[in-house]
Design a protein around this motif. Structure first.
Motif, PDB file in Angstrom:
ATOM      1  N   PRO A 149       0.796  -1.230   0.000  1.00  0.00           N
ATOM      2  CA  PRO A 149       0.000   0.000   0.000  1.00  0.00           C
ATOM      3  C   PRO A 149       0.827   1.278   0.000  1.00  0.00           C
ATOM      4  O   PRO A 149       0.464   2.255  -0.663  1.00  0.00           O
ATOM      5  CB  PRO A 149      -0.831  -0.122   1.282  1.00  0.00           C
ATOM      6  N   LEU A 150       1.939   1.293   0.740  1.00  0.00           N
ATOM      7  CA  LEU A 150       2.758   2.504   0.785  1.00  0.00           C
ATOM      8  C   LEU A 150       3.394   2.803  -0.570  1.00  0.00           C
ATOM      9  O   LEU A 150       3.505   3.968  -0.972  1.00  0.00           O
ATOM     10  CB  LEU A 150       3.839   2.380   1.865  1.00  0.00           C
ATOM     11  N   VAL A 151       3.821   1.766  -1.275  1.00  0.00           N
ATOM     12  CA  VAL A 151       4.354   1.967  -2.633  1.00  0.00           C
ATOM     13  C   VAL A 151       3.258   2.524  -3.536  1.00  0.00           C
ATOM     14  O   VAL A 151       3.482   3.473  -4.302  1.00  0.00           O
ATOM     15  CB  VAL A 151       4.906   0.639  -3.200  1.00  0.00           C
ATOM     16  N   GLN A 152       2.067   1.973  -3.437  1.00  0.00           N
ATOM     17  CA  GLN A 152       0.957   2.429  -4.274  1.00  0.00           C
ATOM     18  C   GLN A 152       0.582   3.874  -3.957  1.00  0.00           C
ATOM     19  O   GLN A 152       0.324   4.669  -4.871  1.00  0.00           O
ATOM     20  CB  GLN A 152      -0.249   1.508  -4.079  1.00  0.00           C
ATOM     21  N   LEU A 153       0.541   4.229  -2.682  1.00  0.00           N
ATOM     22  CA  LEU A 153       0.194   5.602  -2.305  1.00  0.00           C
ATOM     23  C   LEU A 153       1.239   6.603  -2.787  1.00  0.00           C
ATOM     24  O   LEU A 153       0.923   7.776  -3.008  1.00  0.00           O
ATOM     25  CB  LEU A 153       0.032   5.701  -0.786  1.00  0.00           C
ATOM     26  N   ALA A 154       2.471   6.150  -2.944  1.00  0.00           N
ATOM     27  CA  ALA A 154       3.535   7.021  -3.451  1.00  0.00           C
ATOM     28  C   ALA A 154       3.529   7.098  -4.979  1.00  0.00           C
ATOM     29  O   ALA A 154       4.356   7.817  -5.558  1.00  0.00           O
ATOM     30  CB  ALA A 154       4.892   6.523  -2.956  1.00  0.00           C
ATOM     31  N   GLY A 155       2.610   6.362  -5.614  1.00  0.00           N
ATOM     32  CA  GLY A 155       2.522   6.393  -7.073  1.00  0.00           C
ATOM     33  C   GLY A 155       3.334   5.319  -7.766  1.00  0.00           C
ATOM     34  O   GLY A 155       3.426   5.288  -8.987  1.00  0.00           O
ATOM     35  N   GLY A 156       3.941   4.443  -6.972  1.00  0.00           N
ATOM     36  CA  GLY A 156       4.775   3.392  -7.545  1.00  0.00           C
ATOM     37  C   GLY A 156       4.002   2.125  -7.860  1.00  0.00           C
ATOM     38  O   GLY A 156       2.819   1.997  -7.552  1.00  0.00           O
ATOM     39  N   VAL A 157       4.707   1.189  -8.450  1.00  0.00           N
ATOM     40  CA  VAL A 157       4.136  -0.107  -8.813  1.00  0.00           C
ATOM     41  C   VAL A 157       4.876  -1.191  -8.038  1.00  0.00           C
ATOM     42  O   VAL A 157       6.069  -1.416  -8.268  1.00  0.00           O
ATOM     43  CB  VAL A 157       4.263  -0.373 -10.328  1.00  0.00           C
ATOM     44  N   PRO A 158       4.198  -1.862  -7.095  1.00  0.00           N
ATOM     45  CA  PRO A 158       4.869  -2.926  -6.348  1.00  0.00           C
ATOM     46  C   PRO A 158       5.040  -4.178  -7.208  1.00  0.00           C
ATOM     47  O   PRO A 158       4.110  -4.615  -7.877  1.00  0.00           O
ATOM     48  CB  PRO A 158       3.916  -3.198  -5.179  1.00  0.00           C
ATOM     49  N   VAL A 159       6.248  -4.714  -7.206  1.00  0.00           N
ATOM     50  CA  VAL A 159       6.547  -5.963  -7.910  1.00  0.00           C
ATOM     51  C   VAL A 159       7.011  -6.956  -6.850  1.00  0.00           C
ATOM     52  O   VAL A 159       8.051  -6.754  -6.229  1.00  0.00           O
ATOM     53  CB  VAL A 159       7.642  -5.766  -8.976  1.00  0.00           C
ATOM     54  N   THR A 160       6.219  -7.989  -6.623  1.00  0.00           N
ATOM     55  CA  THR A 160       6.531  -8.895  -5.530  1.00  0.00           C
ATOM     56  C   THR A 160       7.332 -10.110  -5.996  1.00  0.00           C
ATOM     57  O   THR A 160       7.116 -10.629  -7.085  1.00  0.00           O
ATOM     58  CB  THR A 160       5.240  -9.383  -4.837  1.00  0.00           C
TER      59      THR A 160
END
Length: 389
Positions: A131-142
């Motif tokens: 969620p923090l990556v998404q809120l910063a505008g990023g794309v999480p890659v797991t």
């Protein structure tokens, strides 16, 4: 006049509520529950640390501190990082005291991530990372780790996830929820890939004091890694100060100055009495930290051995205070197992799938509970497993 159907930002609408909270809320409304779900120490903050906060209030230290925090505290953090983890930071320009490690993570990501940047997250991992990556505008890659490898990410797995859009990697060691510790050899191989692709590292080291079988190694201490690493740490776990909400960031000056801008506007500064308490914790609290660590190590051995005897296969966690056993033999999903265990035996655990897809088939159990509670929890879990075998 057109009326909007919702005023809520789309980025917030898309966020899923924390999977951990669901089980905490259920357990809170039941009597006789043994909670193995809470990720905090069962110890009370040391008396000398509490007394330091009280004294600061009695002396009238109730004003703002510098945005970056008390210089005295930053100097002690710098000494702590140098003596404990062999990394030098300038307390005046490279350390920021934050409102917990959570705020430290938030502002670190906002300072580094541009819209569309990819951030590699190792899973199973803490619920706030994606969620923090998404809120910063990023794309999480797991990147999913494997139990047969002790949930350690390999250099090959990391490299396979990197694309032209990758900007950063988020690592947590000791890990929440698996307790996995990345030792020097593991970190060296990951650092080689990170340097090759010129990436930034968010290094969540909040459980650094709770590494049991080897000394914690900060990736920032490795060759050519300090300049690209943001170390996130705090006082919640190792010093039993969760409610004080005090964390810190160590980063090279160029990065730290950008983080400070966000911190200035979003938070001003961390709590003044809490900062004076942290000064005392670093000054005179290490004996208590070591005593807590000895107690956790003892509980770890008992609880992990007990889980394995129940047939809930569990690797030995190298740090933190979590066991992450497999419940696959029961044929239940993680969510089903956790809910039925709570309803039938009043033992609260966290389903592994809330920590990412790789956590399905596992549950997180905190052994930061008294031995009496752990022993009773094992009895109840044994009865549950036998009833559902």
């Amino acid at each position: 006049m057109t009326t909007k159907t919702s005023y809520i930002a789309q980025s917030v609408k898309n966020l899923k509520p924390s999977g951990i909270r669901k089980f905490f809320d259920l357990a809170a409304n039941m009597e006789g529950v043994i909670s193995l779900g809470v990720g905090e120490p069962d110890f009370i903050t040391s008396w000398t640390v509490r007394e330091a906060a009280i004294l600061s209030l009695e002396q009238g230290y109730t004003s703002y501190t510098a945005n970056a925090g008390l210089l005295e505290l930053r100097e002690k953090i710098a000494r702590y990082m140098k003596d404990g983890y062999s990394v030098d930071y300038d307390p005046k320009t490279e350390i920021i005291v934050t409102v917990g490690a959570s705020q430290a993570l938030d502002i670190s990501m906002r300072a580094i991530i541009d819209q569309g940047d990819e951030v590699i997250i190792v899973e199973p991992g803490f619920v706030s990372y994606v969620p923090l990556v998404q809120l910063a505008g990023g794309v999480p890659v797991t990147v999913e780790t494997k139990p047969e490898n002790g949930f350690k990410v390999t250099a090959e797995e990391l490299e396979a996830a990197i694309t032209s859009k990758t900007k950063a990697v988020l690592l947590c060691s000791p890990n929440n929820p698996t307790g996995t510790v990345l030792e020097r050899g593991n970190l060296e191989s990951l650092a080689e890939v990170i340097r090759k692709h010129d990436l930034v590292v968010f290094s969540d080291e909040i459980y650094a004091e709770l590494a049991y079988d080897s000394h914690h190694v900060s990736i920032a201490s490795l060759e050519d890694m300090r300049k690209r690493t943001i170390v996130i740490n705090g006082f919640s776990k190792g010093f039993a100060m969760t409610g004080w909400r005090l964390g810190y960031i160590c980063a090279p000056e160029e990065i730290a100055s950008s983080l400070l801008k966000i911190h200035q506007y979003a938070m001003m500064c961390a709590s003044t009495p809490a900062q004076y308490a942290a000064v005392e914790a670093l000054d005179k609290g290490m004996d208590d930290v070591m005593e807590m660590k000895r107690s956790y190590r003892h509980r770890r051995h008992y609880f992990v051995d007990s889980l394995n005897e129940l047939g809930l296969t569990c690797h030995t966690p190298g740090g933190a205070f979590y066991a992450f056993p497999s419940i696959q033999k029961t044929g239940m999903s993680s969510g089903e197992f956790a809910e039925k265990l709570l309803m039938e035996e009043k033992v609260a655990v966290v389903p592994g799938n809330v920590f990412g897809k790789g956590g399905e088939g596992f549950i997180r159990c905190s052994y930061a509970s008294s031995m009496e509670q752990l022993q009773e929890a094992v009895k109840r879990m044994k009865r549950f497993v036998e009833n559902h075998s």
